[in-house]
Write a protein that holds these residues in place. Structure first.
Motif, PDB file in Angstrom:
ATOM      1  N   LYS A   1      51.623 -31.576 -56.307  1.00 58.58           N
ATOM      2  CA  LYS A   1      52.721 -30.735 -55.578  1.00 58.58           C
ATOM      3  C   LYS A   1      51.885 -29.740 -55.480  1.00 58.58           C
ATOM      4  N   ASN A   2      51.889 -29.346 -53.858  1.00 53.30           N
ATOM      5  CA  ASN A   2      51.145 -27.784 -54.105  1.00 53.30           C
ATOM      6  C   ASN A   2      49.607 -28.758 -53.694  1.00 53.30           C
ATOM      7  N   ASN A   3      49.547 -30.174 -53.853  1.00 54.36           N
ATOM      8  CA  ASN A   3      48.362 -30.000 -53.886  1.00 54.36           C
ATOM      9  C   ASN A   3      47.780 -30.048 -55.521  1.00 54.36           C
ATOM     10  N   LEU A   4      48.069 -29.861 -56.025  1.00 59.08           N
ATOM     11  CA  LEU A   4      47.191 -30.531 -57.191  1.00 59.08           C
ATOM     12  C   LEU A   4      48.217 -31.387 -57.991  1.00 59.08           C
ATOM     13  N   GLN A   5      47.415 -31.713 -58.520  1.00 57.26           N
ATOM     14  CA  GLN A   5      48.425 -33.480 -59.267  1.00 57.26           C
ATOM     15  C   GLN A   5      48.009 -33.440 -60.505  1.00 57.26           C
ATOM     16  N   ASP A   6      48.349 -34.324 -60.966  1.00 50.69           N
ATOM     17  CA  ASP A   6      49.562 -34.132 -63.097  1.00 50.69           C
ATOM     18  C   ASP A   6      49.068 -36.198 -62.888  1.00 50.69           C
ATOM     19  N   GLN A   7      47.616 -35.599 -63.701  1.00 47.44           N
ATOM     20  CA  GLN A   7      48.159 -37.669 -64.151  1.00 47.44           C
ATOM     21  C   GLN A   7      48.238 -37.867 -65.746  1.00 47.44           C
ATOM     22  N   SER A   8      48.293 -38.609 -65.890  1.00 52.97           N
ATOM     23  CA  SER A   8      48.106 -38.806 -67.134  1.00 52.97           C
ATOM     24  C   SER A   8      47.829 -40.289 -67.710  1.00 52.97           C
ATOM     25  N   LEU A   9      47.851 -41.008 -69.252  1.00 50.22           N
ATOM     26  CA  LEU A   9      47.521 -42.523 -69.364  1.00 50.22           C
ATOM     27  C   LEU A   9      47.836 -42.174 -70.789  1.00 50.22           C
ATOM     28  N   ASN A  10      48.286 -43.519 -70.739  1.00 53.37           N
ATOM     29  CA  ASN A  10      48.520 -43.896 -72.264  1.00 53.37           C
ATOM     30  C   ASN A  10      47.907 -45.805 -73.193  1.00 53.37           C
ATOM     31  N   TYR A  11      47.573 -44.950 -74.059  1.00 51.07           N
ATOM     32  CA  TYR A  11      46.427 -46.669 -74.062  1.00 51.07           C
ATOM     33  C   TYR A  11      47.644 -47.145 -75.670  1.00 51.07           C
TER      34      TYR A  11
ATOM     35  N   PHE B   1      46.037 -35.679 -67.571  1.00 56.17           N
ATOM     36  CA  PHE B   1      45.225 -34.198 -66.349  1.00 56.17           C
ATOM     37  C   PHE B   1      45.587 -33.246 -65.674  1.00 56.17           C
ATOM     38  N   ASN B   2      46.433 -31.754 -65.778  1.00 55.85           N
ATOM     39  CA  ASN B   2      47.317 -31.016 -64.993  1.00 55.85           C
ATOM     40  C   ASN B   2      46.736 -30.096 -64.184  1.00 55.85           C
ATOM     41  N   GLN B   3      47.824 -29.376 -63.073  1.00 60.58           N
ATOM     42  CA  GLN B   3      47.385 -28.879 -62.246  1.00 60.58           C
ATOM     43  C   GLN B   3      45.268 -29.152 -61.899  1.00 60.58           C
ATOM     44  N   PHE B   4      46.061 -29.866 -61.294  1.00 67.43           N
ATOM     45  CA  PHE B   4      44.022 -30.786 -60.927  1.00 67.43           C
ATOM     46  C   PHE B   4      44.469 -30.517 -58.964  1.00 67.43           C
ATOM     47  N   ASP B   5      43.267 -29.711 -58.330  1.00 67.65           N
ATOM     48  CA  ASP B   5      42.992 -30.332 -57.397  1.00 67.65           C
ATOM     49  C   ASP B   5      42.084 -30.854 -56.919  1.00 67.65           C
ATOM     50  N   MET B   6      42.495 -31.654 -56.993  1.00 68.02           N
ATOM     51  CA  MET B   6      41.645 -33.441 -56.410  1.00 68.02           C
ATOM     52  C   MET B   6      40.678 -32.790 -55.344  1.00 68.02           C
ATOM     53  N   LYS B   7      41.188 -32.232 -53.967  1.00 66.80           N
ATOM     54  CA  LYS B   7      40.156 -32.495 -53.214  1.00 66.80           C
ATOM     55  C   LYS B   7      38.885 -31.195 -53.214  1.00 66.80           C
TER      56      LYS B   7
ATOM     57  N   SER C   1      53.551 -44.552 -53.633  1.00 71.10           N
ATOM     58  CA  SER C   1      53.390 -43.834 -52.877  1.00 71.10           C
ATOM     59  C   SER C   1      52.381 -41.801 -52.610  1.00 71.10           C
ATOM     60  N   TYR C   2      52.359 -41.861 -50.981  1.00 70.06           N
ATOM     61  CA  TYR C   2      51.080 -40.943 -50.770  1.00 70.06           C
ATOM     62  C   TYR C   2      51.499 -39.926 -50.470  1.00 70.06           C
ATOM     63  N   ASN C   3      51.684 -38.746 -51.180  1.00 69.17           N
ATOM     64  CA  ASN C   3      51.971 -37.634 -50.784  1.00 69.17           C
ATOM     65  C   ASN C   3      50.902 -36.578 -51.060  1.00 69.17           C
ATOM     66  N   GLU C   4      50.610 -35.674 -49.815  1.00 66.84           N
ATOM     67  CA  GLU C   4      49.679 -34.907 -49.743  1.00 66.84           C
ATOM     68  C   GLU C   4      48.518 -35.098 -49.517  1.00 66.84           C
ATOM     69  N   GLY C   5      48.165 -36.841 -49.263  1.00 66.09           N
ATOM     70  CA  GLY C   5      47.065 -37.263 -48.826  1.00 66.09           C
ATOM     71  C   GLY C   5      46.423 -38.305 -50.477  1.00 66.09           C
TER      72      GLY C   5
ATOM     73  N   LEU D   1      39.132 -23.588 -61.000  1.00 66.42           N
ATOM     74  CA  LEU D   1      39.329 -23.142 -62.596  1.00 66.42           C
ATOM     75  C   LEU D   1      40.253 -22.372 -62.041  1.00 66.42           C
ATOM     76  N   LYS D   2      40.522 -21.838 -60.640  1.00 64.38           N
ATOM     77  CA  LYS D   2      41.568 -21.205 -60.202  1.00 64.38           C
ATOM     78  C   LYS D   2      43.204 -21.005 -60.559  1.00 64.38           C
ATOM     79  N   ASN D   3      43.099 -22.413 -60.396  1.00 66.29           N
ATOM     80  CA  ASN D   3      45.038 -23.182 -60.730  1.00 66.29           C
ATOM     81  C   ASN D   3      45.174 -23.477 -62.659  1.00 66.29           C
ATOM     82  N   ASN D   4      43.542 -22.810 -63.157  1.00 62.58           N
ATOM     83  CA  ASN D   4      44.438 -22.942 -64.960  1.00 62.58           C
ATOM     84  C   ASN D   4      44.421 -24.958 -65.277  1.00 62.58           C
ATOM     85  N   PRO D   5      43.802 -25.378 -64.654  1.00 67.38           N
ATOM     86  CA  PRO D   5      44.389 -26.568 -65.041  1.00 67.38           C
ATOM     87  C   PRO D   5      43.865 -26.937 -66.649  1.00 67.38           C
ATOM     88  N   THR D   6      44.726 -27.710 -66.900  1.00 63.30           N
ATOM     89  CA  THR D   6      44.973 -28.378 -68.242  1.00 63.30           C
ATOM     90  C   THR D   6      44.689 -29.384 -68.513  1.00 63.30           C
TER      91      THR D   6
END
Length: 469
Positions: A258-268, A289-295, A217-221, A319-324
């Motif tokens: 959430k709030n324009n910050l994206q969480d992504q995970s990948l497992n192989y 990759f968590n708390q990433f401002d994708m824009k 689905s598309y959320n916040e673009g 970096l303001k959003n302390n990405p992990t």
């Protein structure tokens, strides 16, 4: 037949004709709207790309009848250097009960049913030349009353020969149920892939039993959802004496925003790694990759390479959003032995942009090494095992690893830009950590670069030339 019956049948015929005309009209409107939405999305996705790529869908012709319609479309891809076109045609049968849909087993009323095929024109010609079927790609689609579309696309077997190698792909199917381009789910089967050596027909590689599924689905673009691909076996035999098999593989990807910050995970995951018939256990890799401002991230990616002045403001905003960033786990398991590392790095805006350690808000690194992993894979008296024992002892002496029987462990915690550092539970400073790393640098480097000599059986192939006596 009585007059009353004639009137009833005639009334039903008129009603169904009117219904078919209505569903035909609504189908044309819905398809036109969907194409407009798709083109707007494609324009947004490719906006500002470096190669000036433009992708769009065009309606070339739409002939609407009472019970069915015929349409011709083309997908165009244009860059600075070339223009590609992929035309296809659709036979559309109006609802509420299209005869063709009933023949396909669809008994519930639908807005319309369409059968689409690639046309033997434009850049489709290459696919027609590879196909073993007169129609390499077709799709059957149902437009439902809520404007959602369910489709089944089929790619017929393909075969391609080049450089004394033949690549073949069996029938591939793709099923989807979508609500415009904003939400949907999908599943499918990728046909078995085989690479043969031309002439000898020796199998160089193959991919068997591959399936995929997911929802989106598309959320916040931005796209969010879960995606899964599984394969029974990937086999590579580039050399006649060496065959590698990866069995029961899976790749799982998740994305949320959430709030324009994206969480992504990948497992192989590979449940069994096999070399010439000998099992070398399983492998598991996780990335997050968590708390990433994708824009901000896309701004960094799209800026000119090497233009640090242009990307620096976007890096600071990111970096303001302390990405992990996490690599967890990185695990190799063979029998009861586990070799594993787990790393999590949280970033922050530094007070001094020229001090790399100030970018670290928190770092956690845990490493577990089990001597039995090399024992099982390389053998008791092997050179890799001897070198492992010797060099790990040096790393322990430098205070990097703690040994407990066959297992060696390392735990590193860094926080607040290096103000807090703990190595295996011991509080130290960054200079002390640097000294220990320097003392163990040679031993660790040699440990990583140690040659791997595997105790495997190699059967001689009849095709392999033997040295002259």
């Amino acid at each position: 037949m009585s007059k009353a019956a004639i009137v009833i049948v005639g009334g039903l015929a008129i009603a169904y004709t009117a219904a078919s005309w209505y569903t035909g009209t609504k189908t044309e409107e819905t398809l036109s709207d969907n194409i407009a939405i798709a083109n707007a999305y494609l324009q947004e996705e490719f906006a500002g790309n470096k190669d000036n790529v433009v992708v769009q869908v065009k309606t070339l012709n739409y002939q609407r009848g009472i019970f069915s319609s015929k349409a011709d479309y083309v997908i165009e891809l244009q860059t600075d250097d070339e223009h590609l076109s992929f035309p296809y045609t659709s036979e559309i049968y109006h609802g509420p009960w299209p005869v063709k849909a009933i023949a396909q087993g669809q008994l519930l009323p639908v807005m319309s049913y369409a059968h689409s095929e690639l046309k033997k024109e434009g850049n489709n010609l290459g696919l027609f030349n590879l196909s073993k079927n007169p129609v390499p790609l077709y799709a059957d689609s149902y437009l439902h009353w809520d404007s959602s579309v369910s489709s089944t696309a089929v790619l017929n077997p393909l075969s391609f020969t080049d450089n004394n190698q033949t690549l073949s792909i069996d029938t591939t199917t793709f099923k989807s149920h979508s609500y415009g381009i904003t939400q949907g789910n999908y599943s499918g089967i990728i046909g078995d892939v085989t690479l043969l050596e031309a002439g000898t027909e020796r199998e160089l590689g193959s991919l068997r039993g591959t399936t995929f599924e997911g929802d989106y689905s598309y959320n916040e673009g931005m796209s969010v959802g879960t995606h899964l691909m599984q394969s029974k076996q990937l086999q590579v035999s580039a050399h006649p004496l060496i065959t590698v098999k990866l069995q029961d593989m899976s790749i799982t990807a998740n994305a949320d925003i959430k709030n324009n910050l994206q969480d992504q995970s990948l497992n192989y995951l590979v449940k069994n790694i096999e070399l010439n018939g000998q099992s070398f256990g399983s492998f598991d890799l996780g990335l997050a990759f968590n708390q990433f401002d994708m824009k901000q991230w896309m701004e960094i990616v799209n800026k000119a390479p090497g233009d640090s002045a242009a990307i620096q403001p976007h890096i600071m905003a990111l970096l303001k959003n302390n990405p992990t960033i996490a690599i967890s786990p990185l695990r190799w398991t063979i029998k009861d032995a586990v070799v594993e590392s787990n790393t999590t790095l949280q970033l922050q805006v530094p007070q001094d942009e020229n001090d790399p350690q100030q970018y670290i808000k928190q770092l956690n690194l845990d490493v577990l090494l089990d001597r039995n992993a090399l024992l099982y894979s390389a053998g008791e008296n092997s050179m890799p095992l001897f070198m492992y024992d010797e060099r790990l002892a040096q790393a322990e002496k430098a205070g990097l690893f703690s040994l407990n029987g066959n297992k060696a462990e390392l735990s590193l915690y860094v926080a607040n830009g290096g103000q807090t550092v703990k190595l295996n539970g011991e509080a130290i400073t960054i200079p002390e950590l640097s000294n220990r790393l320097a003392a163990a640098d040679e031993s660790l480097g040699m440990l990583i670069d140690a040659p791997v000599e595997l105790d495997i059986d190699v059967e001689e192939s009849e095709d392999t030339e033997q040295p002259a006596e």
